[in-house]
Scaffold this motif. Structure first.
Motif, PDB file in Angstrom:
ATOM      1  N   VAL A 145      -4.861   1.533  -3.705  1.00 43.40           N
ATOM      2  CA  VAL A 145      -4.798   1.219  -2.704  1.00 43.40           C
ATOM      3  C   VAL A 145      -5.266   0.707  -2.179  1.00 43.40           C
ATOM      4  O   VAL A 145      -6.254   0.085  -2.171  1.00 43.40           O
ATOM      5  N   ALA A 146      -5.019   0.165  -1.151  1.00 45.73           N
ATOM      6  CA  ALA A 146      -5.544  -0.697  -0.014  1.00 45.73           C
ATOM      7  C   ALA A 146      -6.702   0.037   0.914  1.00 45.73           C
ATOM      8  O   ALA A 146      -6.346   0.956   1.345  1.00 45.73           O
ATOM      9  N   ARG A 147      -8.364  -1.018   0.916  1.00 39.79           N
ATOM     10  CA  ARG A 147      -9.155  -1.296   1.881  1.00 39.79           C
ATOM     11  C   ARG A 147      -8.965  -1.214   3.149  1.00 39.79           C
ATOM     12  O   ARG A 147      -9.039  -2.556   3.227  1.00 39.79           O
ATOM     13  N   GLU A 148      -8.660  -0.989   3.793  1.00 40.37           N
ATOM     14  CA  GLU A 148      -9.033  -1.617   5.614  1.00 40.37           C
ATOM     15  C   GLU A 148      -9.719  -1.212   6.708  1.00 40.37           C
ATOM     16  O   GLU A 148     -10.414   0.178   6.862  1.00 40.37           O
ATOM     17  N   ARG A 149     -10.039  -2.212   7.699  1.00 40.60           N
ATOM     18  CA  ARG A 149     -10.654  -1.536   8.518  1.00 40.60           C
ATOM     19  C   ARG A 149     -10.017  -0.640   9.699  1.00 40.60           C
ATOM     20  O   ARG A 149      -9.325  -1.502  10.380  1.00 40.60           O
ATOM     21  N   ARG A 150     -10.551   0.196   9.986  1.00 37.08           N
ATOM     22  CA  ARG A 150      -9.620   1.260  11.023  1.00 37.08           C
ATOM     23  C   ARG A 150     -10.928   1.496  12.130  1.00 37.08           C
ATOM     24  O   ARG A 150     -11.882   2.155  12.208  1.00 37.08           O
ATOM     25  N   GLU A 151     -10.261   1.597  13.566  1.00 36.66           N
ATOM     26  CA  GLU A 151     -10.952   2.082  14.477  1.00 36.66           C
ATOM     27  C   GLU A 151     -10.761   3.373  14.312  1.00 36.66           C
ATOM     28  O   GLU A 151      -9.715   4.125  14.059  1.00 36.66           O
ATOM     29  N   LEU A 152     -11.839   4.095  14.959  1.00 38.68           N
ATOM     30  CA  LEU A 152     -12.414   5.575  14.726  1.00 38.68           C
ATOM     31  C   LEU A 152     -12.221   6.263  15.649  1.00 38.68           C
ATOM     32  O   LEU A 152     -12.712   6.056  16.628  1.00 38.68           O
TER      33      LEU A 152
END
Length: 223
Positions: A145-152
């Motif tokens: 699976v990909a890991r990405e920076r997302r707004e929370l």
């Protein structure tokens, strides 16, 4: 170095503790690789210790791990040859993890000596191939699976409405990380488009709730 600059970070699907195992044979030596998702150096060392304890008759338990997102100053990269000639095991394993873009994982390759010396080049190829084989196995089984920076964001809802609204948001592709229950039900949401999220929430709550930005988080995408 990574094979392609800007490559998306990858890890094992299923959260901490997810594991894939493979075995290869090179000139009668057996190379058993375990790839395990971890979240700390202590956890990575525990995986290495478990391999050593499980295969106590083996000569070597070489390892490499990458912890944390690529391009961040606090990313941790370690490797260990565990008695093999310097640079013939841990470093080639680490280069595979980095080249394939794998983070938050530890690879341990246990070697049962088969009686034939492989030489420095042969050892490096064998150890790197063991890790490559395991990554390929994980990808073929859909375990990557990909890991990405997302707004929370958080979204406060009544207990009566929380289940329905969460389901409707998920159906519209919103990633809900979890729900905390107190005076209200508070959804934790990861997204990369604040305006789109606000519009979706307004639609499913008839304008009765609004997501609140609280920072960012690295999350599994498409898990």
């Amino acid at each position: 170095m990574r094979e392609t600059e800007g490559m998306t970070d990858l890890t094992l699907r299923g959260g901490v503790g997810s594991r894939v195992d493979t075995e290869i044979e090179v000139k009668h030596s057996r190379f058993l690789c375990r790839l395990v998702r971890t979240e700390s150096e202590n956890a990575a060392h525990s995986v290495i210790h478990d391999a050593r304890r499980e295969h106590f008759k083996a000569r070597h338990h070489c390892s490499a791990f990458v912890l944390g997102p690529s391009g961040t100053p606090d990313q941790v990269r370690r490797s260990n040859d565990d008695g093999e000639p310097s640079g013939t095991a841990g470093r080639p394993m680490l280069e595979v993890l980095e080249g394939r873009g794998f983070v938050d994982c530890v690879a341990v390759v246990t070697r049962y000596f088969g009686g034939t010396l492989l030489g420095a080049g042969g050892l490096a190829r064998a150890y790197s191939h063991a890790v490559l084989t395991t990554i390929d196995e994980a990808q073929s089984r859909g375990l990557v699976v990909a890991r990405e920076r997302r707004e929370l964001f958080t979204l406060a809802l009544s207990h009566v409405d929380a289940g329905r609204i969460e389901a409707e948001l998920r159906q519209r592709g919103v990633q809900v990380l979890g729900t905390e229950y107190g005076r209200q039900a508070v959804l934790r949401i990861a997204d990369d488009d604040a305006e789109r999220l606000a519009a979706l929430v307004a639609g499913v709550t008839a304008g009765g709730a609004e997501p609140q930005a609280i920072g960012h988080e690295w999350v599994d995408v498409g898990a």
